[in-house]
Scaffold this motif. Sequence first.
Motif, PDB file in Angstrom:
ATOM      1  N   ASP A  35      28.381 -22.878 -14.057  1.00 11.52           N
ATOM      2  CA  ASP A  35      27.300 -23.416 -14.885  1.00 11.52           C
ATOM      3  C   ASP A  35      27.854 -24.601 -15.661  1.00 11.52           C
ATOM      4  O   ASP A  35      29.041 -24.647 -15.965  1.00 11.52           O
ATOM      5  CB  ASP A  35      26.774 -22.351 -15.850  1.00 11.52           C
ATOM      6  CG  ASP A  35      25.364 -22.641 -16.317  1.00 11.52           C
ATOM      7  OD1 ASP A  35      25.157 -23.720 -16.923  1.00 11.52           O
ATOM      8  OD2 ASP A  35      24.468 -21.815 -16.090  1.00 11.52           O
ATOM      9  N   ASP A  36      26.974 -25.558 -15.966  1.00 14.21           N
ATOM     10  CA  ASP A  36      27.407 -26.723 -16.737  1.00 14.21           C
ATOM     11  C   ASP A  36      27.237 -26.513 -18.233  1.00 14.21           C
ATOM     12  O   ASP A  36      27.467 -27.428 -19.007  1.00 14.21           O
ATOM     13  CB  ASP A  36      26.668 -27.986 -16.273  1.00 14.21           C
ATOM     14  CG  ASP A  36      25.165 -27.879 -16.430  1.00 14.21           C
ATOM     15  OD1 ASP A  36      24.639 -26.742 -16.467  1.00 14.21           O
ATOM     16  OD2 ASP A  36      24.506 -28.925 -16.502  1.00 14.21           O
ATOM     17  N   GLU A  37      26.889 -25.299 -18.650  1.00 13.37           N
ATOM     18  CA  GLU A  37      26.788 -24.968 -20.065  1.00 13.37           C
ATOM     19  C   GLU A  37      27.996 -24.122 -20.458  1.00 13.37           C
ATOM     20  O   GLU A  37      28.043 -22.924 -20.166  1.00 13.37           O
ATOM     21  CB  GLU A  37      25.502 -24.192 -20.348  1.00 13.37           C
ATOM     22  CG  GLU A  37      24.229 -24.969 -20.041  1.00 13.37           C
ATOM     23  CD  GLU A  37      22.980 -24.149 -20.296  1.00 13.37           C
ATOM     24  OE1 GLU A  37      22.928 -23.423 -21.315  1.00 13.37           O
ATOM     25  OE2 GLU A  37      22.068 -24.225 -19.466  1.00 13.37           O
ATOM     26  N   ASP A  76      29.034 -22.763 -23.207  1.00 19.21           N
ATOM     27  CA  ASP A  76      28.782 -21.574 -24.018  1.00 19.21           C
ATOM     28  C   ASP A  76      28.273 -20.415 -23.169  1.00 19.21           C
ATOM     29  O   ASP A  76      28.651 -19.265 -23.377  1.00 19.21           O
ATOM     30  CB  ASP A  76      27.780 -21.876 -25.140  1.00 19.21           C
ATOM     31  CG  ASP A  76      28.355 -22.810 -26.199  1.00 19.21           C
ATOM     32  OD1 ASP A  76      29.601 -22.944 -26.278  1.00 19.21           O
ATOM     33  OD2 ASP A  76      27.563 -23.405 -26.950  1.00 19.21           O
TER      34      ASP A  76
END
Length: 135
Positions: free
Chosen positions: A15-17, A19
């Motif tokens: 994922d590019d997130e 958090d």
Amino acid sequence: MTMPDKQSKKILLVDDEPDLLYFIGSLLRRRGYEIETAGDGIEALNKVKSGNYDMIITNINMPGIDGMQLLSEIAKLGKNLIKIVFSGQNDSLTIEKAEKLGCFAYIHKSSDFEELENAVKRGFNSLKNRNKGTI
């Protein structure tokens, strides 16, 4: 000494997130899974090429190679991974395309963690059953 029925449960989480990677990765690690992360599809593809994973959990919308392209490239490599999509996208065409690319489960990000965890468990159970059939 390892138990005969024990299998590695190595998951690549994409994922590019950051958090979200940290949060989901931490929860899955607490459940006993070995987790590696990738921040985009290109990094994930490189890890899949050089690594040995049992499962990949990927987002769809990412810079560079998106999740659909990633699933397609993994299929071309002949890697037999359990594929789960964990995405904010929830339209029927996207879900259908993911299924055609061999996606085991498609979980919407608004779902609770339990739904993702259950998909992971079902995925590993299917792998275990598949491996029993080949012995």
